[in-house]
Design an enzyme around this catalytic site. Structure first.
Site, PDB file in Angstrom:
ATOM      1  CE  LYS A  44      -3.230  -1.603   3.579  1.00 30.25           C
ATOM      2  NZ  LYS A  44      -3.771  -1.180   4.879  1.00 30.25           N
ATOM      3  CE  LYS A  46      -1.517   3.593   6.001  1.00 30.00           C
ATOM      4  NZ  LYS A  46      -2.897   3.402   6.475  1.00 30.00           N
TER       5      LYS A  46
HETATM    6  N1  C2G Z   1     -10.468   5.839  10.823  1.00 30.55           N
HETATM    7  C1  C2G Z   1     -11.470   6.665  11.339  1.00 30.55           C
HETATM    8  N2  C2G Z   1     -11.142   7.900  11.813  1.00 30.55           N
HETATM    9  C2  C2G Z   1      -9.843   8.326  11.796  1.00 30.55           C
HETATM   10  C3  C2G Z   1      -8.831   7.487  11.285  1.00 30.55           C
HETATM   11  C4  C2G Z   1      -9.157   6.225  10.795  1.00 30.55           C
HETATM   12  O1  C2G Z   1     -12.655   6.287  11.364  1.00 30.55           O
HETATM   13  N3  C2G Z   1      -9.564   9.570  12.277  1.00 30.55           N
HETATM   14  C5  C2G Z   1     -10.858   4.524  10.307  1.00 30.55           C
HETATM   15  C6  C2G Z   1     -10.556   4.364   8.826  1.00 30.55           C
HETATM   16  O2  C2G Z   1     -11.596   4.916   8.043  1.00 30.55           O
HETATM   17  C7  C2G Z   1     -10.491   2.840   8.695  1.00 30.55           C
HETATM   18  C8  C2G Z   1      -9.969   2.389  10.079  1.00 30.55           C
HETATM   19  O3  C2G Z   1     -10.125   3.518  10.955  1.00 30.55           O
HETATM   20  O4  C2G Z   1     -11.804   2.303   8.504  1.00 30.55           O
HETATM   21  C9  C2G Z   1      -8.521   1.983  10.039  1.00 30.55           C
HETATM   22  O5  C2G Z   1      -7.783   3.053   9.456  1.00 30.55           O
HETATM   23  P1  C2G Z   1      -6.304   2.727   8.906  1.00 30.55           P
HETATM   24  O6  C2G Z   1      -5.547   2.011   9.951  1.00 30.55           O
HETATM   25  O7  C2G Z   1      -5.753   3.976   8.318  1.00 30.55           O
HETATM   26  O8  C2G Z   1      -6.642   1.657   7.760  1.00 30.55           O
HETATM   27  P2  C2G Z   1      -6.116   1.697   6.247  1.00 30.55           P
HETATM   28  O9  C2G Z   1      -4.641   1.829   6.244  1.00 30.55           O
HETATM   29  O10 C2G Z   1      -6.958   2.688   5.569  1.00 30.55           O
HETATM   30  O11 C2G Z   1      -6.390   0.197   5.736  1.00 30.55           O
HETATM   31  O12 C2G Z   1      -8.429  -3.212   3.148  1.00 30.55           O
HETATM   32  C10 C2G Z   1      -8.654  -1.981   3.808  1.00 30.55           C
HETATM   33  C11 C2G Z   1      -7.363  -1.419   4.343  1.00 30.55           C
HETATM   34  O13 C2G Z   1      -6.643  -2.389   5.092  1.00 30.55           O
HETATM   35  C12 C2G Z   1      -7.637  -0.188   5.237  1.00 30.55           C
END
Ligand code: C2G
Length: 151
Positions: A44, A46
């Site tokens: 990703k 990341k």
């Molecule tokens: N999230 C949230 N509010 C934030 C930050 C994150 O609601 N201020 C939510 C994101 O929308 C997501 C979850 O927390 O649903 C996890 O966020 P991340 O760890 O950033 O996940 P990501 O890297 O986007 O990976 O297959 C899907 C991916 O694995 C998602």
């Protein structure tokens, strides 16, 4: 037994993650989470601060989470949904529309993200605190050097 399934990296676990997981758990009776592995995050683009095993342990300690499993690739969701007998797939709305194709298997829900907090914000905050401390130490050294030079 209504099962909710979600996915994420959950690096530097913060209030945005907690509030999302709480709301997801309230949608059903059981919440299962696919936690992105370090290798998957690399695809990703990341690189998480916390390694996978620590991110899993923190998620497992969260009262809203019933089970955590590895997320190794984008395409495993239909198999996970089947294995977990999930009824609802839910994510924060930064993903809105991206997983609508799962609607033939489960109810797809996108919930509003928590504003003004993100893993990047937390990382920047820690970095700025560190920078401040370095500056304070530097000025203390300069002050001491000045005192020593007058001895
Ligand atoms: N999230 C949230 N509010 C934030 C930050 C994150 O609601 N201020 C939510 C994101 O929308 C997501 C979850 O927390 O649903 C996890 O966020 P991340 O760890 O950033 O996940 P990501 O890297 O986007 O990976 O297959 C899907 C991916 O694995 C998602």
């Amino acid at each position: 037994m209504k099962t909710v399934i979600t996915y994420g990296t959950f690096d530097l676990f913060h209030i945005g993650h907690v509030r999302l997981l709480r709301r997801l758990r309230e949608l059903g009776d059981r919440l299962v989470v696919g936690c992105s592995t370090d290798e998957f995050n690399a695809t990703k683009g990341k690189r998480s601060v916390m390694p996978y095993d620590q991110r899993v342990e923190i998620l497992e300690a969260c009262r809203y989470v019933d089970k955590v499993f590895p997320e190794n690739d984008w395409d495993q969701k239909p198999d996970d949904i089947e294995r977990e007998q999930a009824d609802i797939f839910a994510m924060g709305d930064d993903w809105v529309g991206k997983f609508d194709h799962l609607a033939d298997q489960v109810e797809v829900v996108y919930l509003p993200r928590t504003q003004d907090i993100s893993t990047t914000d937390v990382r920047q905050l820690v970095k700025s605190l560190h920078t401040e401390q370095v500056e304070e130490i530097k000025s203390a050294i300069d002050h001491l050097s000045g005192l020593i030079s007058k001895l």
